[in-house]
Design an enzyme around this catalytic site. Sequence first.
Site, short mmCIF file in Angstrom:
data_model
loop_
_atom_site.label_atom_id
_atom_site.label_comp_id
_atom_site.label_asym_id
_atom_site.label_seq_id
_atom_site.Cartn_x
_atom_site.Cartn_y
_atom_site.Cartn_z
N GLU A 58 0.83 -1.30 0.04
CA GLU A 58 0.05 0.11 0.00
C GLU A 58 0.94 1.26 0.08
O GLU A 58 0.65 2.05 -0.80
CB GLU A 58 -1.04 0.09 1.07
CG GLU A 58 -1.64 -1.04 1.39
CD GLU A 58 -1.34 -2.26 1.96
OE1 GLU A 58 -0.05 -2.60 1.79
OE2 GLU A 58 -2.26 -3.10 2.37
N CYS A 90 -2.13 -2.49 6.94
CA CYS A 90 -1.82 -2.53 8.30
C CYS A 90 -1.93 -1.23 8.83
O CYS A 90 -2.36 -0.12 8.10
CB CYS A 90 0.10 -2.87 8.51
SG CYS A 90 1.07 -1.38 7.92
N1 THU Z 1 2.11 -6.49 3.98
C1 THU Z 1 1.59 -5.58 2.97
O1 THU Z 1 2.34 -5.51 2.10
N2 THU Z 1 0.50 -5.05 3.23
C2 THU Z 1 -0.36 -5.19 4.29
O2 THU Z 1 -1.45 -4.75 4.55
C3 THU Z 1 0.07 -6.42 5.34
C4 THU Z 1 1.38 -7.02 5.07
C5 THU Z 1 3.38 -7.27 3.90
C6 THU Z 1 4.56 -6.91 4.57
C7 THU Z 1 5.46 -8.07 4.61
O3 THU Z 1 6.25 -8.18 3.50
C8 THU Z 1 4.42 -9.25 4.44
O4 THU Z 1 3.14 -8.64 3.94
C9 THU Z 1 3.99 -10.08 5.46
O5 THU Z 1 3.89 -9.36 6.63
#
Ligand code: THU
EC number: 3.5.4.5
Length: 135
Positions: A58, A90
Amino acid sequence: MEKDQIRAFYRAALRAAEKSYSPYSHFPVGAALLLSDGTVVTGANIENRSFGLTNCAERTAVFTAIAAGHTTFKALAIATPRSDYPVGPCGACRQVLTEFAPPETPVFFGSNEDELVSTTLGALYPYDSLHELVQ
Ligand code: THU
């Protein structure tokens, strides 16, 4: 947005997940931002061996759009193709998104286009602190 439009938009996020750099979590994420002129800007999660320097899909999409001079976002889609349930953005990404998009901005997320959660940024990030500081 119409159902077909949402699905096509979501597929842009899904394609972006293919560009994910996630050798540590093996959890690819793709994000798509719809701009006011219909252009779609995408991003993927980019991990780092420090773990803490990982950038979510995001924020990659938001920073890519802003750096290209786009500041108005109409919708966000997030694809987490390896999850067995819809994974929302997140907390850090919610805060960053609210810098540039109003509470009514539609947000779609899921692991596949048949099971999308459809919500808004305001629902994901209520009681936004210091929002009056945003120009
Ligand atoms: N992650 C995202 O890119 N976006 C989210 O909304 C949740 C988590 C990624 C971070 C990390 O590379 C992987 O997902 C596992 O947490």
